[in-house]
Motif scaffolding. Structure first.
Motif, PDB file in Angstrom:
ATOM      1  N   UNK A  14      -6.826   0.347  -5.037  1.00 53.57           N
ATOM      2  CA  UNK A  14      -7.904   0.816  -5.715  1.00 53.57           C
ATOM      3  C   UNK A  14      -7.910   0.635  -7.310  1.00 53.57           C
ATOM      4  N   UNK A  15      -6.601   0.066  -7.540  1.00 52.47           N
ATOM      5  CA  UNK A  15      -6.176  -0.465  -8.952  1.00 52.47           C
ATOM      6  C   UNK A  15      -6.403   0.840  -9.838  1.00 52.47           C
ATOM      7  N   UNK A  17      -0.929  -5.611  -3.984  1.00 48.33           N
ATOM      8  CA  UNK A  17      -1.661  -4.737  -2.707  1.00 48.33           C
ATOM      9  C   UNK A  17      -2.808  -5.110  -2.348  1.00 48.33           C
ATOM     10  N   UNK A  18      -3.821  -6.062  -3.238  1.00 48.45           N
ATOM     11  CA  UNK A  18      -5.006  -6.450  -2.642  1.00 48.45           C
ATOM     12  C   UNK A  18      -4.985  -7.484  -1.798  1.00 48.45           C
ATOM     13  N   UNK A  19      -3.774  -8.247  -1.770  1.00 48.28           N
ATOM     14  CA  UNK A  19      -3.408  -9.310  -0.858  1.00 48.28           C
ATOM     15  C   UNK A  19      -2.340  -8.972   0.274  1.00 48.28           C
ATOM     16  N   UNK A  20      -1.554  -7.991   0.008  1.00 53.31           N
ATOM     17  CA  UNK A  20      -0.677  -7.615   1.030  1.00 53.31           C
ATOM     18  C   UNK A  20      -1.589  -6.702   1.959  1.00 53.31           C
ATOM     19  N   UNK A  21      -2.322  -5.980   1.523  1.00 51.14           N
ATOM     20  CA  UNK A  21      -3.006  -4.950   2.506  1.00 51.14           C
ATOM     21  C   UNK A  21      -3.576  -5.261   3.856  1.00 51.14           C
ATOM     22  N   UNK A  22      -4.252  -6.622   3.824  1.00 49.56           N
ATOM     23  CA  UNK A  22      -4.742  -7.223   5.184  1.00 49.56           C
ATOM     24  C   UNK A  22      -3.688  -7.579   5.975  1.00 49.56           C
ATOM     25  N   UNK A  77      -2.915   2.816   4.116  1.00 50.72           N
ATOM     26  CA  UNK A  77      -3.176   2.797   2.710  1.00 50.72           C
ATOM     27  C   UNK A  77      -3.967   4.217   2.265  1.00 50.72           C
ATOM     28  N   UNK A  78      -4.637   4.631   3.342  1.00 54.33           N
ATOM     29  CA  UNK A  78      -5.544   5.564   2.932  1.00 54.33           C
ATOM     30  C   UNK A  78      -6.909   5.328   2.664  1.00 54.33           C
ATOM     31  N   UNK A  79      -7.587   6.333   2.285  1.00 58.01           N
ATOM     32  CA  UNK A  79      -9.022   6.207   1.788  1.00 58.01           C
ATOM     33  C   UNK A  79      -9.216   5.723   0.377  1.00 58.01           C
ATOM     34  N   UNK A  93      12.589  -2.608  -9.253  1.00 60.47           N
ATOM     35  CA  UNK A  93      11.205  -2.939 -10.013  1.00 60.47           C
ATOM     36  C   UNK A  93      10.427  -3.911  -9.481  1.00 60.47           C
ATOM     37  N   UNK A  94      11.122  -5.053  -8.946  1.00 62.46           N
ATOM     38  CA  UNK A  94      10.525  -6.331  -8.224  1.00 62.46           C
ATOM     39  C   UNK A  94       9.444  -5.696  -7.151  1.00 62.46           C
ATOM     40  N   UNK A  95      10.049  -4.942  -6.238  1.00 66.47           N
ATOM     41  CA  UNK A  95       9.428  -4.339  -4.998  1.00 66.47           C
ATOM     42  C   UNK A  95       8.166  -3.414  -5.453  1.00 66.47           C
ATOM     43  N   UNK A  96       8.475  -2.502  -6.264  1.00 66.82           N
ATOM     44  CA  UNK A  96       7.327  -1.629  -6.523  1.00 66.82           C
ATOM     45  C   UNK A  96       6.258  -2.236  -7.181  1.00 66.82           C
ATOM     46  N   UNK A  97       6.315  -3.165  -8.370  1.00 68.68           N
ATOM     47  CA  UNK A  97       5.687  -3.645  -8.945  1.00 68.68           C
ATOM     48  C   UNK A  97       4.758  -5.044  -8.251  1.00 68.68           C
ATOM     49  N   UNK A  98       5.306  -5.528  -7.222  1.00 71.61           N
ATOM     50  CA  UNK A  98       5.072  -6.617  -6.567  1.00 71.61           C
ATOM     51  C   UNK A  98       4.027  -5.811  -5.527  1.00 71.61           C
TER      52      UNK A  98
END
Length: 207
Positions: A34-35, A168-173, A101-103, A158-163
């Protein structure tokens, strides 16, 4: 053992420990989708890990390094722990879950920060992974190598959380499908197994 090798070991172990299905990662993924407050929340998670890693490497690691017997015990314990973690990863791969991810509802900055801190510091595993495990295993390194090891582990956070947050918009699906977590858990299991084997070899050789 050189600085690059120590940093890579820290990065590999730190990354393997942090990449798992959990409330914290699900929360960051949700906020990324949701940015909403992405930078602040990712920074809090990564900085929290870095501080805990520094505490373990700088404090607990120093205490352990003064006792060869304790180093051997920690090395063996680390090998067994990582081996167990590898088995757990392979078991998750056999029966993969999904990262929910939730609503898509936003929240104000303050409650988002409080939730992020709760997901981080109310999780007992974060202390085991950072202060105890990463900190204890840093006893195998000395001086600049230990600092490089800790920096490598913190960099992985740092790499994991920021990545995760910004991707997220690409990873979620992708990670909504069990097959994706199966592949990831298999990779984690392999890394854990290799690290456990290395520690066991070191223990058998007497450090």
């Amino acid at each position: 053992m050189n600085l690059l090798s120590a940093a890579f070991s820290g990065f590999a172990l730190g990354g393997s420990l942090i990449i798992a299905i959990g409330a914290q990662n699900a929360f960051i993924l949700r906020q990324g989708l949701i940015r909403s407050h992405v930078f602040v929340l990712c920074f809090i998670c990564a900085l929290s890990d870095a501080l805990l890693i520094a505490a373990g490497v700088g404090g607990l690691g120093t205490v352990i390094s003064q006792s060869p017997l304790l180093i051997s015990a920690v090395t063996l314990g680390g090998a067994l722990f990582l081996g167990t973690y590898a088995v757990m990863a392979f078991r998750r791969a056999a029966k993969p879950g999904v990262l929910v991810a939730g609503a898509p509802e936003s929240m104000a900055l303050k409650p988002a920060v409080l939730a992020c801190l709760a997901f981080t510091f109310l999780n007992p595993h974060v202390y085991l992974d950072t202060v105890v495990l990463l900190g204890s295993l840093s006893a195998a390194y000395h001086g600049a190598e230990r600092a490089a090891y800790g920096l490598g582990a913190a960099t992985a956070s740092f790499a994991w959380f920021f990545g995760l947050g910004y991707g997220a918009r690409f990873l979620a699906p992708v990670f909504a499908r069990p097959a994706a977590w199966r592949i990831l858990d298999v990779l984690i299991g392999i890394v854990m197994s290799m690290l456990a084997l290395g520690l066991m070899v070191s223990f058998l050789r007497g450090g």
